[in-house]
Design a protein around this motif. Structure first.
Motif, PDB file in Angstrom:
ATOM      1  N   VAL A 129       0.685  -1.358  -0.093  1.00  0.00           N
ATOM      2  CA  VAL A 129       0.086  -0.010  -0.154  1.00  0.00           C
ATOM      3  C   VAL A 129       0.845   1.286   0.084  1.00  0.00           C
ATOM      4  N   TYR A 130       1.904   1.212   0.627  1.00  0.00           N
ATOM      5  CA  TYR A 130       2.783   2.416   0.705  1.00  0.00           C
ATOM      6  C   TYR A 130       3.410   2.610  -0.605  1.00  0.00           C
ATOM      7  N   ARG A 134       2.674   5.690  -3.080  1.00  0.00           N
ATOM      8  CA  ARG A 134       3.715   6.705  -3.349  1.00  0.00           C
ATOM      9  C   ARG A 134       3.729   6.765  -4.823  1.00  0.00           C
ATOM     10  N   PHE A 135       3.409   5.915  -5.719  1.00  0.00           N
ATOM     11  CA  PHE A 135       3.539   5.854  -7.105  1.00  0.00           C
ATOM     12  C   PHE A 135       2.277   6.404  -7.890  1.00  0.00           C
ATOM     13  N   GLN A 136       1.143   6.608  -7.039  1.00  0.00           N
ATOM     14  CA  GLN A 136      -0.197   6.617  -7.678  1.00  0.00           C
ATOM     15  C   GLN A 136      -0.016   7.771  -8.837  1.00  0.00           C
ATOM     16  N   ASN A 137       0.694   8.959  -8.525  1.00  0.00           N
ATOM     17  CA  ASN A 137       0.601  10.028  -9.623  1.00  0.00           C
ATOM     18  C   ASN A 137       1.650  10.034 -10.623  1.00  0.00           C
ATOM     19  N   GLU A 138       2.565   9.136 -10.500  1.00  0.00           N
ATOM     20  CA  GLU A 138       3.598   9.122 -11.270  1.00  0.00           C
ATOM     21  C   GLU A 138       3.948   7.463 -11.823  1.00  0.00           C
ATOM     22  N   ILE A 145       6.672  -2.427 -13.328  1.00  0.00           N
ATOM     23  CA  ILE A 145       7.358  -3.556 -13.332  1.00  0.00           C
ATOM     24  C   ILE A 145       7.815  -3.697 -11.829  1.00  0.00           C
ATOM     25  N   LEU A 146       7.992  -2.764 -10.979  1.00  0.00           N
ATOM     26  CA  LEU A 146       8.320  -2.767  -9.636  1.00  0.00           C
ATOM     27  C   LEU A 146       7.436  -3.420  -8.905  1.00  0.00           C
TER      28      LEU A 146
END
Length: 183
Positions: A129-130, A134-138, A145-146
């Motif tokens: 979830v972190y 953290r990646f939701q906008n970019e 892949i990560l």
């Protein structure tokens, strides 16, 4: 030897810690020649063939090397990982450490402590979830892949927690796409 919780899944692990050396080397008891023992311990003899190969491999090899007394330290390590990764998720809030303690010692975690080594691996939930938040906008291909590798690893650690995260990811993606279309 300290036994915490019930003896549901622990019985097999405690026995494995005591007899595993007979399966991988020649010993006087000859347990490895009995079909019943090969069948009971098949998930620990061949952990990569099970439905949770990563945790199976770790538990099988740690208990083979250190014996039955290593079960309690594995549970304590899981609790510390739960606390660390839940604090990583909740640290931006005012009472982040308190939330991390509540998550770590929740009724679900406490009911599985000492019984199910795979279900106590709750640290994978706040970790995933972190990274989603953290990646939701970019979102880039590299980050997708990560996240995919992380989700696959989580499913191989605990298929229960992996399923929960798949449902979460579906609901989160659906709601995010609906909100983006409305705004």
């Amino acid at each position: 030897m300290v036994i915490l919780g019930g003896l549901d899944d622990q019985t097999l692990l405690l026995a494995w810690g005591n007899v595993s050396k007979c399966f991988f080397s020649k010993c006087s008891s000859g347990l490895s020649e009995f079909y019943v023992y090969k069948d009971i311990f098949s998930g620990l003899i061949h952990p990569l063939q099970g439905n949770q190969p990563i945790i199976g491999l770790i538990v099988s090899r740690v208990m083979y090397i250190f014996g039955s007394n290593s079960l309690l330290p594995m549970f304590i390590i899981a609790i510390l990982l739960n606390l660390i990764f839940s604090y990583l998720l909740f640290r931006k809030f005012r009472f982040g450490f308190g939330y991390a303690l509540i998550f770590t010692f929740s009724a679900y975690a406490w009911s599985h402590f000492g019984i199910h080594i795979d279900l106590i691996q709750l640290w994978v939930l706040p970790l995933f979830v972190y990274f989603i938040l953290r990646f939701q906008n970019e979102l880039t291909i590299k980050r997708i892949i990560l996240l995919s590798v992380l989700l696959t690893s989580i499913i191989l650690i605990s298929n229960y927690n992996g399923f929960i995260l798949l449902v979460f990811l579906f609901c989160y993606s659906l709601s995010k796409s609906l909100i983006d279309r409305l705004v």
